[in-house]
Design a protein around this motif. Structure first.
Motif, PDB file in Angstrom:
ATOM      1  N   ARG A   1       0.828  -1.210   0.000  1.00 44.43           N
ATOM      2  CA  ARG A   1       0.000   0.000   0.000  1.00 44.43           C
ATOM      3  C   ARG A   1       0.864   1.263   0.000  1.00 44.43           C
ATOM      4  N   GLU A   2       1.836   1.315   0.886  1.00 43.00           N
ATOM      5  CA  GLU A   2       2.647   2.530   1.034  1.00 43.00           C
ATOM      6  C   GLU A   2       3.552   2.771  -0.171  1.00 43.00           C
ATOM      7  N   ILE A   3       4.208   1.724  -0.666  1.00 46.98           N
ATOM      8  CA  ILE A   3       5.114   1.899  -1.806  1.00 46.98           C
ATOM      9  C   ILE A   3       4.322   2.272  -3.056  1.00 46.98           C
ATOM     10  N   ALA A   4       3.164   1.644  -3.259  1.00 47.95           N
ATOM     11  CA  ALA A   4       2.322   1.993  -4.411  1.00 47.95           C
ATOM     12  C   ALA A   4       1.916   3.467  -4.327  1.00 47.95           C
ATOM     13  N   ASP A   5       1.556   3.925  -3.144  1.00 42.19           N
ATOM     14  CA  ASP A   5       1.154   5.317  -2.954  1.00 42.19           C
ATOM     15  C   ASP A   5       2.340   6.263  -3.166  1.00 42.19           C
ATOM     16  N   ILE A   6       3.493   5.885  -2.656  1.00 45.13           N
ATOM     17  CA  ILE A   6       4.694   6.719  -2.839  1.00 45.13           C
ATOM     18  C   ILE A   6       5.007   6.860  -4.325  1.00 45.13           C
ATOM     19  N   LEU A   7       4.963   5.755  -5.048  1.00 44.24           N
ATOM     20  CA  LEU A   7       5.271   5.810  -6.483  1.00 44.24           C
ATOM     21  C   LEU A   7       4.250   6.679  -7.227  1.00 44.24           C
ATOM     22  N   ALA A   8       2.994   6.577  -6.841  1.00 45.65           N
ATOM     23  CA  ALA A   8       1.945   7.361  -7.499  1.00 45.65           C
ATOM     24  C   ALA A   8       2.072   8.856  -7.183  1.00 45.65           C
TER      25      ALA A   8
ATOM     26  N   VAL B   1      12.501   3.248 -17.555  1.00 48.00           N
ATOM     27  CA  VAL B   1      11.696   3.682 -16.405  1.00 48.00           C
ATOM     28  C   VAL B   1      12.085   2.859 -15.174  1.00 48.00           C
ATOM     29  N   PHE B   2      12.249   1.544 -15.359  1.00 49.70           N
ATOM     30  CA  PHE B   2      12.638   0.673 -14.245  1.00 49.70           C
ATOM     31  C   PHE B   2      13.990   1.107 -13.684  1.00 49.70           C
ATOM     32  N   ASN B   3      14.972   1.330 -14.566  1.00 47.86           N
ATOM     33  CA  ASN B   3      16.307   1.746 -14.112  1.00 47.86           C
ATOM     34  C   ASN B   3      16.254   3.070 -13.356  1.00 47.86           C
ATOM     35  N   ALA B   4      15.433   4.001 -13.853  1.00 46.27           N
ATOM     36  CA  ALA B   4      15.291   5.295 -13.173  1.00 46.27           C
ATOM     37  C   ALA B   4      14.706   5.102 -11.777  1.00 46.27           C
ATOM     38  N   LEU B   5      13.737   4.201 -11.682  1.00 47.71           N
ATOM     39  CA  LEU B   5      13.111   3.926 -10.396  1.00 47.71           C
ATOM     40  C   LEU B   5      14.098   3.265  -9.430  1.00 47.71           C
ATOM     41  N   VAL B   6      14.858   2.307  -9.931  1.00 50.30           N
ATOM     42  CA  VAL B   6      15.857   1.627  -9.097  1.00 50.30           C
ATOM     43  C   VAL B   6      16.865   2.643  -8.567  1.00 50.30           C
ATOM     44  N   SER B   7      17.223   3.624  -9.392  1.00 48.09           N
ATOM     45  CA  SER B   7      18.191   4.633  -8.947  1.00 48.09           C
ATOM     46  C   SER B   7      17.604   5.513  -7.834  1.00 48.09           C
ATOM     47  N   GLN B   8      16.275   5.499  -7.672  1.00 47.59           N
ATOM     48  CA  GLN B   8      15.597   6.290  -6.642  1.00 47.59           C
ATOM     49  C   GLN B   8      15.211   5.451  -5.414  1.00 47.59           C
ATOM     50  N   THR B   9      15.706   4.216  -5.340  1.00 47.06           N
ATOM     51  CA  THR B   9      15.331   3.311  -4.257  1.00 47.06           C
ATOM     52  C   THR B   9      15.575   3.918  -2.877  1.00 47.06           C
ATOM     53  N   SER B  10      16.713   4.576  -2.700  1.00 45.56           N
ATOM     54  CA  SER B  10      17.005   5.138  -1.364  1.00 45.56           C
ATOM     55  C   SER B  10      16.019   6.254  -1.009  1.00 45.56           C
TER      56      SER B  10
ATOM     57  N   ILE C   1      11.264   8.049   2.183  1.00 44.12           N
ATOM     58  CA  ILE C   1       9.865   8.490   2.290  1.00 44.12           C
ATOM     59  C   ILE C   1       9.054   7.445   3.050  1.00 44.12           C
ATOM     60  N   LEU C   2       9.311   6.167   2.739  1.00 42.86           N
ATOM     61  CA  LEU C   2       8.633   5.073   3.432  1.00 42.86           C
ATOM     62  C   LEU C   2       8.919   5.139   4.934  1.00 42.86           C
ATOM     63  N   ALA C   3      10.152   5.387   5.292  1.00 43.94           N
ATOM     64  CA  ALA C   3      10.536   5.474   6.709  1.00 43.94           C
ATOM     65  C   ALA C   3       9.766   6.579   7.425  1.00 43.94           C
TER      66      ALA C   3
ATOM     67  N   ALA D   1      12.419  -1.079  12.408  1.00 47.56           N
ATOM     68  CA  ALA D   1      13.448  -1.014  11.362  1.00 47.56           C
ATOM     69  C   ALA D   1      12.778  -0.988   9.995  1.00 47.56           C
ATOM     70  N   ILE D   2      13.267  -0.131   9.136  1.00 45.11           N
ATOM     71  CA  ILE D   2      12.720  -0.026   7.788  1.00 45.11           C
ATOM     72  C   ILE D   2      13.494  -1.001   6.896  1.00 45.11           C
ATOM     73  N   PRO D   3      12.796  -1.879   6.212  1.00 48.20           N
ATOM     74  CA  PRO D   3      13.493  -2.875   5.386  1.00 48.20           C
ATOM     75  C   PRO D   3      14.147  -2.260   4.146  1.00 48.20           C
ATOM     76  N   ASP D   4      15.164  -2.945   3.649  1.00 46.46           N
ATOM     77  CA  ASP D   4      15.744  -2.582   2.359  1.00 46.46           C
ATOM     78  C   ASP D   4      14.718  -2.915   1.294  1.00 46.46           C
ATOM     79  N   ILE D   5      14.714  -2.145   0.216  1.00 51.21           N
ATOM     80  CA  ILE D   5      13.762  -2.365  -0.871  1.00 51.21           C
ATOM     81  C   ILE D   5      14.517  -2.888  -2.085  1.00 51.21           C
ATOM     82  N   ARG D   6      13.995  -3.940  -2.679  1.00 53.14           N
ATOM     83  CA  ARG D   6      14.560  -4.493  -3.919  1.00 53.14           C
ATOM     84  C   ARG D   6      13.448  -4.527  -4.955  1.00 53.14           C
TER      85      ARG D   6
END
Length: 119
Positions: free
Chosen positions: A14-21, A61-70, A75-77, A86-91
């Motif tokens: 829910r949170e990651i989908a909302d962050i991306l949107a 688009v995927f590569n651009a998104l991966v570069s924004q993982t941190s 934002i998720l934190a 603890a906030i998990p690492d995102i892959r």
């Protein structure tokens, strides 16, 4: 999957989908299709479907998104700091199932057209 990991996976989805949107509106063609969390809650695996016709564009688009993982993790934190210690690492992973569905639909359409011409 335990109840706890399921609950965390649902929260992450829910949170990651909302962050991306919200935070990446230019990438509105991105959909979170699945989220899996490791048993120790240290890593979240996020499958993304990118609805673009060109494989090259999807990869860009995927590569651009991966570069924004941190940034996504930061934002998720901020959003879930009261719910998780603890906030998990995102892959991120590219989910090509939508592409396969489109290809199969196109094949069925071709068969239907060919069948229509034969009769």
């Amino acid at each position: 999957m335990s109840v706890r990991t399921q609950r965390v996976a649902k929260l992450m989805h829910r949170e990651i989908a909302d962050i991306l949107a919200r935070e990446f509106p230019d990438k509105s063609v991105v959909t979170v299709t699945d989220v899996r969390v490791t048993r120790d809650l240290s890593i979240v695996y996020v499958d993304l479907s990118i609805l673009l016709d060109s494989k090259k564009e999807r990869q860009e688009v995927f590569n651009a998104l991966v570069s924004q993982t941190s940034l996504v993790r930061k934002i998720l934190a901020q959003r879930i700091r009261h719910q998780m210690r603890a906030i998990p690492d995102i892959r991120f992973f590219l989910d090509n199932s939508q592409e396969h569905v489109r290809r199969i639909d196109a094949l069925f359409h071709q068969i239907k057209q060919q069948d229509h011409h034969d009769h």
